[in-house]
Motif scaffolding. Structure first.
Motif, mmCIF file in Angstrom:
data_model
loop_
_atom_site.group_PDB
_atom_site.id
_atom_site.type_symbol
_atom_site.label_atom_id
_atom_site.label_comp_id
_atom_site.label_asym_id
_atom_site.label_seq_id
_atom_site.Cartn_x
_atom_site.Cartn_y
_atom_site.Cartn_z
ATOM 1 N N MET A 135 -43.794 -10.541 -8.147
ATOM 2 C CA MET A 135 -43.418 -9.626 -9.209
ATOM 3 C C MET A 135 -43.254 -10.445 -10.484
ATOM 4 O O MET A 135 -42.610 -11.489 -10.474
ATOM 5 N N ASP A 136 -43.820 -9.958 -11.592
ATOM 6 C CA ASP A 136 -43.719 -10.729 -12.827
ATOM 7 C C ASP A 136 -42.345 -10.566 -13.472
ATOM 8 O O ASP A 136 -41.590 -9.658 -13.157
ATOM 9 N N GLU A 137 -42.031 -11.487 -14.366
ATOM 10 C CA GLU A 137 -40.693 -11.567 -14.955
ATOM 11 C C GLU A 137 -40.281 -10.288 -15.692
ATOM 12 O O GLU A 137 -39.133 -9.849 -15.579
ATOM 13 N N GLU A 138 -41.197 -9.685 -16.425
ATOM 14 C CA GLU A 138 -40.857 -8.457 -17.160
ATOM 15 C C GLU A 138 -40.479 -7.322 -16.211
ATOM 16 O O GLU A 138 -39.560 -6.554 -16.493
ATOM 17 N N ASN A 139 -41.159 -7.201 -15.089
ATOM 18 C CA ASN A 139 -40.815 -6.175 -14.103
ATOM 19 C C ASN A 139 -39.439 -6.420 -13.504
ATOM 20 O O ASN A 139 -38.669 -5.481 -13.285
ATOM 21 N N VAL A 140 -39.118 -7.691 -13.245
ATOM 22 C CA VAL A 140 -37.803 -8.029 -12.703
ATOM 23 C C VAL A 140 -36.726 -7.668 -13.728
ATOM 24 O O VAL A 140 -35.711 -7.044 -13.388
ATOM 25 N N ILE A 141 -36.944 -8.039 -14.986
ATOM 26 C CA ILE A 141 -35.978 -7.725 -16.045
ATOM 27 C C ILE A 141 -35.783 -6.221 -16.153
ATOM 28 O O ILE A 141 -34.645 -5.733 -16.232
ATOM 29 N N ASP A 142 -36.869 -5.462 -16.136
ATOM 30 C CA ASP A 142 -36.775 -3.990 -16.221
ATOM 31 C C ASP A 142 -36.008 -3.412 -15.046
ATOM 32 O O ASP A 142 -35.191 -2.505 -15.210
ATOM 33 N N ARG A 143 -36.245 -3.922 -13.845
ATOM 34 C CA ARG A 143 -35.539 -3.414 -12.653
ATOM 35 C C ARG A 143 -34.049 -3.716 -12.732
ATOM 36 O O ARG A 143 -33.217 -2.864 -12.431
ATOM 37 N N VAL A 144 -33.707 -4.945 -13.140
ATOM 38 C CA VAL A 144 -32.297 -5.317 -13.243
ATOM 39 C C VAL A 144 -31.621 -4.475 -14.318
ATOM 40 O O VAL A 144 -30.520 -3.943 -14.110
ATOM 41 N N ARG A 145 -32.267 -4.293 -15.462
ATOM 42 C CA ARG A 145 -31.710 -3.467 -16.540
ATOM 43 C C ARG A 145 -31.476 -2.033 -16.057
ATOM 44 O O ARG A 145 -30.423 -1.447 -16.301
ATOM 45 N N HIS A 146 -32.446 -1.486 -15.354
ATOM 46 C CA HIS A 146 -32.338 -0.115 -14.850
ATOM 47 C C HIS A 146 -31.141 0.030 -13.903
ATOM 48 O O HIS A 146 -30.363 0.984 -14.021
ATOM 49 N N VAL A 147 -30.983 -0.900 -12.996
ATOM 50 C CA VAL A 147 -29.858 -0.839 -12.056
ATOM 51 C C VAL A 147 -28.536 -0.935 -12.810
ATOM 52 O O VAL A 147 -27.600 -0.181 -12.538
#
Length: 70
Positions: free
Chosen positions: A1-13
């Protein structure tokens, strides 16, 4: 998973979790990610001014999402 997707998932949670979350609880919400991926995302969000990281008197680490004012 790329870094932007990880950041988006963490932000969403964080946006849906409430005002503050213990770091160990947050890490447990992403069993498919490494600690490094989650902590890197948190660092990016902190640098962008979107979250605060803190420790309480019991040395528990907390993540708090800044709420946008509308």
């Amino acid at each position: 998973m790329d870094e932007e997707n990880v950041i988006d998932r963490v932000r969403h949670v964080l946006e849906h979790h409430g005002s503050a979350c213990r770091l160990d609880e947050l890490l447990g919400l992403f069993p498919e990610l490494t600690w490094h991926q989650v902590l890197s995302a948190l660092d990016q969000l902190r640098q962008a001014g979107q979250i605060d990281l803190s420790s309480d008197a019991r040395k528990m680490d907390w993540v708090e999402m800044h709420r946008s004012v509308t």
